[in-house]
Design a protein around this motif. Structure first.
Motif, mmCIF file in Angstrom:
data_model
loop_
_atom_site.group_PDB
_atom_site.id
_atom_site.type_symbol
_atom_site.label_atom_id
_atom_site.label_comp_id
_atom_site.label_asym_id
_atom_site.label_seq_id
_atom_site.Cartn_x
_atom_site.Cartn_y
_atom_site.Cartn_z
ATOM 1 N N LEU A 1 0.792 -0.828 -0.055
ATOM 2 C CA LEU A 1 -0.517 -0.032 0.041
ATOM 3 C C LEU A 1 0.581 1.448 -0.094
ATOM 4 N N ARG A 2 1.702 1.013 0.596
ATOM 5 C CA ARG A 2 2.805 2.624 1.067
ATOM 6 C C ARG A 2 3.642 2.587 -0.680
ATOM 7 N N GLY A 3 4.052 1.481 -1.296
ATOM 8 C CA GLY A 3 4.329 1.406 -2.094
ATOM 9 C C GLY A 3 3.987 2.099 -3.992
ATOM 10 N N LEU A 4 2.404 2.345 -3.221
ATOM 11 C CA LEU A 4 1.199 2.166 -3.793
ATOM 12 C C LEU A 4 1.307 3.762 -4.576
ATOM 13 N N LEU B 1 2.607 9.579 -6.069
ATOM 14 C CA LEU B 1 3.417 10.500 -5.294
ATOM 15 C C LEU B 1 4.552 10.665 -6.056
ATOM 16 N N SER B 2 6.138 9.610 -6.484
ATOM 17 C CA SER B 2 6.795 10.187 -7.473
ATOM 18 C C SER B 2 5.994 10.420 -8.583
ATOM 19 N N ASP B 3 5.195 10.098 -9.271
ATOM 20 C CA ASP B 3 5.162 9.977 -10.988
ATOM 21 C C ASP B 3 4.388 12.032 -11.016
ATOM 22 N N ALA B 4 3.383 11.539 -9.904
ATOM 23 C CA ALA B 4 2.664 13.357 -9.911
ATOM 24 C C ALA B 4 4.112 14.258 -9.682
ATOM 25 N N ARG B 5 5.036 14.049 -8.993
ATOM 26 C CA ARG B 5 6.535 15.400 -9.458
ATOM 27 C C ARG B 5 6.931 14.984 -10.878
ATOM 28 N N GLU B 6 6.988 14.002 -11.079
ATOM 29 C CA GLU B 6 7.478 14.055 -12.119
ATOM 30 C C GLU B 6 6.909 14.873 -13.307
ATOM 31 N N ARG B 7 5.370 14.904 -13.090
ATOM 32 C CA ARG B 7 4.042 15.604 -14.115
ATOM 33 C C ARG B 7 4.603 16.665 -13.841
#
Length: 547
Positions: A298-301, A306-312
């Motif tokens: 769950l934490r990894g998901l 969050l990482s994808d959102a920061r990249e965007r």
């Protein structure tokens, strides 16, 4: 591609010290008129030199379809040349004269080729550029700087090139010469014309804009205004995307925090139940491992989201342009409305056309000094600084004055930006200098850069800072062709800096768009006298001046 004139394939270039300029650039320039724009330091002039074969690429290739001609930014012509030699037609003229005198040798006919009307073409081309009165036997040394630029352009046009490259062609041209160059660009119909320029009026006359940014070219249809409109729409959309991406990052951060709270609560409850039920150690351990694995997934998901959102967000932020402006407060430059700032009485400077100039400047006036090339605008400014003694009359400045010359030679290349400003303002503390430099966009380590390592736009900002932040505070600021060689972002930065300046301003310039933007209150036309005029009359007056 049909109509292709120039093709760059995986083009790369770096300077001998390893500094990269272009990296893997692939672009096709079509027929027609292209304005090549971009911030200082992006490699526009370097790209033109690569297209012209003046530089060798570090990698990739350039393919030019047809003949190419190139007008460089820093043009020098041998002053001892005759006009026909500068045009490249001297041998053909001599051959024509010899044939007319009865020499029918084969060598003469080979020299002439099919170009029997070369003199007529040369005179017609010179006429179209406003050099109709120029004799082919005259020497280049008798011409003004603006005339030599137009002469070189005439030589290129006589070659009938398929590709014509122009690098900042309006630099140092007076309004008369600029108008002629505008007309030449507007009437271009053969092949491809690629022009690097910060001249808005010139860029309005192209078919398309090619913007060089981050080692890639983006195309925009139409001239400068159309490009600005498209950019505004693009930036509005980019701003919306960035705001949306930032909101998504905040949402993903909240969801991650909430998931971590839920996991921690669930683990506490599980441990409590195991204690209360006195579950066997092996069963409790299995439950704990299962819970930890589930929590980890769950934490990894959520961390991945969050990482994808920061990249965007980073991608969206790159699309939003940071067009920083200079914002500086200069209260000590203020001049009372009735204060006499400078006075000229019967002034005849050492150079130029002025024979007897009389002028009074009071208070925070903003004066534009305009005139043809060779009229003596720079000489008047240098006479006011005391650098040039006048031939006759007097020139007096009654308040602290600073002069920013075209050459930007107010900087010591060996010193840092901060040290240059400290030298001009010896009473200022280091903290004061650095806080003011930050407003000139030199923040942190940038203030420690040696002046000699700065790009063109950075060097101008540093010179402007050293001039405007000087002690005593200048209550008269004189600028000589300040927008020459500046990109449009730097021109906007200069304009915003001058909005904060409260003293009197005397600016010699051919850039009417810039002069209008800084709130000029008086216009002076320099001929053999100083004549007051208006913004509306300036262009016509200069165009009508006898050539």
């Amino acid at each position: 591609m049909t109509g292709t004139s120039v093709t760059c394939s995986s083009l790369s270039f770096q300077w001998p010290d390893g500094t990269p300029v272009l990296d893997d650039l692939s672009v096709v320039f079509p027929r027609g008129k292209t304005g090549l724009v971009g911030a200082n330091g992006t490699g526009k002039s370097t790209l033109l030199r690569l297209l012209a074969g003046r530089l060798r690429p570090s990698g990739g290739s350039v393919t030019v379809h047809g003949g190419l001609a190139y007008l460089p930014q820093d043009l020098t012509l041998d002053t001892s040349l005759r006009v026909d030699q500068a045009l490249g037609i001297a041998e053909r003229r001599a051959a024509l004269r010899a044939v007319e005198a009865g020499d029918v040798s084969e060598a003469r006919f080979e020299t002439i080729g099919d170009d029997w009307d070369v003199e007529e073409r040369a005179l017609a081309t010179l006429g179209s550029l406003g050099l109709g009165g120029l004799e082919l036997d005259r020497t280049v040394g008798q011409m003004s700087g603006g005339e030599t630029v137009l002469l070189h352009l005439a030589a290129l046009l006589l070659e009938r090139p398929d590709v014509l490259l122009l690098d900042e062609p309006t630099n140092n041209l007076d309004l008369f010469a600029r108008r002629r160059l505008y007309e030449a660009v507007e009437s271009w119909r053969s092949g491809s014309l690629i022009v690097v320029s910060h001249d808005v009026e010139l860029l309005e006359r192209v078919d398309r804009i090619a913007e060089l940014r981050a080692a890639a070219v983006t195309w925009y249809g139409g001239g400068w205004s159309a490009y600005q409109e498209a950019l505004a729409v693009q930036q509005e959309a980019a701003g919306r995307m960035l705001r949306s991406a930032e909101a998504d990052v905040r949402r993903q951060q909240r969801e991650l925090e909430e998931a971590q709270i839920k996991i921690a609560r669930r683990q506490r409850n599980s441990r409590k139940m195991d204690v209360e039920r006195r579950a066997p150690r092996i069963v409790a351990g299995a439950r704990k491992r299962s819970a930890q694995e589930s929590a980890g997934r769950l934490r990894g998901l959520h961390e991945e989201r969050l990482s994808d959102a920061r990249e965007r967000r980073e991608e969206a932020a790159e699309a939003v342009r940071a067009d920083a402006e200079i914002r500086v407060d200069l209260p000590h430059t203020a001049v009372p409305a009735g204060r006499t700032v400078l006075s000229l009485d019967g002034l005849r400077p050492a150079y130029g056309r002025l024979r007897e100039g009389t002028l009074r400047v009071h208070g925070p006036e903003r004066i534009a000094l305009v005139g043809r090339n060779g009229a003596g605008k720079t000489s008047v400014l240098r006479t006011l600084t005391g650098e040039l003694p006048p031939l006759a009359g007097t020139a007096q400045v009654h308040v602290p004055v600073r002069f920013l010359p075209q050459r930007l030679d107010v900087l010591d290349d060996e010193l840092s930006v901060a040290a240059n400003v400290s030298r001009a303002a010896p009473g200022a503390t280091d903290n004061t200098v650095r806080s003011q430099l930050a407003r000139f966009l030199f923040k942190g380590a940038r203030a420690e850069q040696p002046a000699g390592s700065l790009s063109g736009g950075e060097r101008f900002r540093a010179a402007l800072a050293a001039t405007m932040l000087a002690t005593p505070a200048p209550q008269l600021l004189m600028l000589d062709e300040p927008t020459n060689s500046l990109d449009l972002a730097s021109v906007r930065q200069l304009t915003s800096a001058l909005e904060s300046y409260r003293g009197a301003l005397l600016v010699a310039s051919h850039d009417l768009t810039f002069l209008a933007s800084i709130g000029v209150t008086r216009w002076l036309l320099l001929t053999d006298e100083l004549r007051e005029t208006t913004a509306e009359e300036v262009t016509d007056l200069l165009a009508e001046t006898e050539h």
